[in-house]
Scaffold this motif. Structure first.
Motif, PDB file in Angstrom:
ATOM      1  N   GLY A 274       0.834  -1.196   0.000  1.00 44.88           N
ATOM      2  CA  GLY A 274       0.000   0.000   0.000  1.00 44.88           C
ATOM      3  C   GLY A 274       0.860   1.234   0.000  1.00 44.88           C
TER       4      GLY A 274
ATOM      5  N   ARG B 288      -7.520 -12.555  -3.995  1.00 47.16           N
ATOM      6  CA  ARG B 288      -7.237 -11.121  -4.134  1.00 47.16           C
ATOM      7  C   ARG B 288      -5.773 -10.802  -3.888  1.00 47.16           C
ATOM      8  NH1 ARG B 288     -11.197  -6.638  -2.544  1.00 47.16           N
ATOM      9  NH2 ARG B 288      -9.171  -5.734  -2.831  1.00 47.16           N
TER      10      ARG B 288
ATOM     11  N   LEU C 115      -2.251  -8.096  -3.256  1.00 48.56           N
ATOM     12  CA  LEU C 115      -3.150  -6.961  -3.105  1.00 48.56           C
ATOM     13  C   LEU C 115      -2.318  -5.689  -3.132  1.00 48.56           C
ATOM     14  CD1 LEU C 115      -6.094  -6.105  -2.558  1.00 48.56           C
ATOM     15  CD2 LEU C 115      -5.591  -6.287  -0.120  1.00 48.56           C
TER      16      LEU C 115
ATOM     17  N   TRP D 179      -2.683  -1.322  -3.200  1.00 51.63           N
ATOM     18  CA  TRP D 179      -3.617  -0.221  -2.985  1.00 51.63           C
ATOM     19  C   TRP D 179      -2.899   1.096  -2.789  1.00 51.63           C
ATOM     20  CZ3 TRP D 179      -2.420  -3.870   0.643  1.00 51.63           C
ATOM     21  CH2 TRP D 179      -1.933  -3.412   1.875  1.00 51.63           C
TER      22      TRP D 179
ATOM     23  N   TYR E 229      -9.307   4.607   0.278  1.00 51.02           N
ATOM     24  CA  TYR E 229      -8.529   3.475  -0.231  1.00 51.02           C
ATOM     25  C   TYR E 229      -8.952   3.126  -1.652  1.00 51.02           C
ATOM     26  CZ  TYR E 229      -6.653   2.680   4.413  1.00 51.02           C
ATOM     27  OH  TYR E 229      -5.993   2.818   5.601  1.00 51.02           O
TER      28      TYR E 229
ATOM     29  N   TYR F  78      -8.145   0.258  -4.502  1.00 52.37           N
ATOM     30  CA  TYR F  78      -7.540  -1.064  -4.676  1.00 52.37           C
ATOM     31  C   TYR F  78      -7.312  -1.341  -6.156  1.00 52.37           C
ATOM     32  CZ  TYR F  78      -8.455  -1.688   0.221  1.00 52.37           C
ATOM     33  OH  TYR F  78      -8.446  -1.527   1.580  1.00 52.37           O
TER      34      TYR F  78
END
Length: 177
Positions: free
Chosen positions: A103, A135, A138, A140, A147, A149
């Motif tokens: 992230g 998923r 991931l 993001w 957020y 994604y």
């Protein structure tokens, strides 16, 4: 593992961190980290060579990656506490390594050498497979608390709450990172 084992582990990966830096959530929390993930993180730090500040590690009560000892939140610096690499460099360093979750946070702050709170690029990296393995990996972005994604098919980032999408390039341009 005991304290000496952790000291030897840190020494074997270049002593880029101290035990207190890794135990940012409190004394004794390093033992809650997954040792395999910790080794991967330390190897990653040695590989990219940038000064790295840990802002979060194992967290009590977190049902996801932090609570499983499989995540770090960090800030990377070109020059310690004075300048950071670009958001794109953060992204490439984390996604090239093969972390299961990455992230990029455009809305963090840190205290610089002069004691002033300044905007920062935050980076979350984890080794968690997640509850929904389909998923993962991931990816993001967090922009102004929202957020976004990443789609594994289109590469665009989508925010469920505001129903908007953005590309990484757009996010970098728009938020001046």
């Amino acid at each position: 593992m005991n304290s000496n084992d952790y000291l030897a582990l840190l020494d074997s990966y270049g002593n880029h961190f101290s035990i207190p830096e890794l135990e940012i959530q409190g004394p004794g929390t390093l033992s809650r980290m997954d040792t395999g993930f910790l080794r991967s993180f330390l190897t990653w730090r040695s590989w990219h060579g940038l000064p790295t500040m840990i802002s979060s590690a194992w967290r009590k009560g977190d049902p996801k990656s932090h609570g499983r000892g499989l995540a770090f939140d960090v800030l990377l610096f070109d020059r310690w506490l004075s300048s950071q690499p670009s958001a794109l460099q953060h992204w490439l360093l984390a996604t090239t390594w093969g972390f299961r979750g990455v992230g990029l946070y455009f809305d963090w702050k840190y205290t610089n050498k002069e004691g002033i709170r300044v905007p920062a690029i935050g980076l979350h990296v984890d080794g968690w497979s997640g509850n929904d393995r389909s998923r993962r990996p991931l990816r993001w972005l967090r922009i102004n608390g929202q957020y976004y994604y990443q789609s594994l098919t289109s590469g665009h980032f989508y925010c469920k709450s505001n129903k908007q999408s953005i590309t990484l390039d757009e996010a970098i341009r728009r938020y001046g990172a």
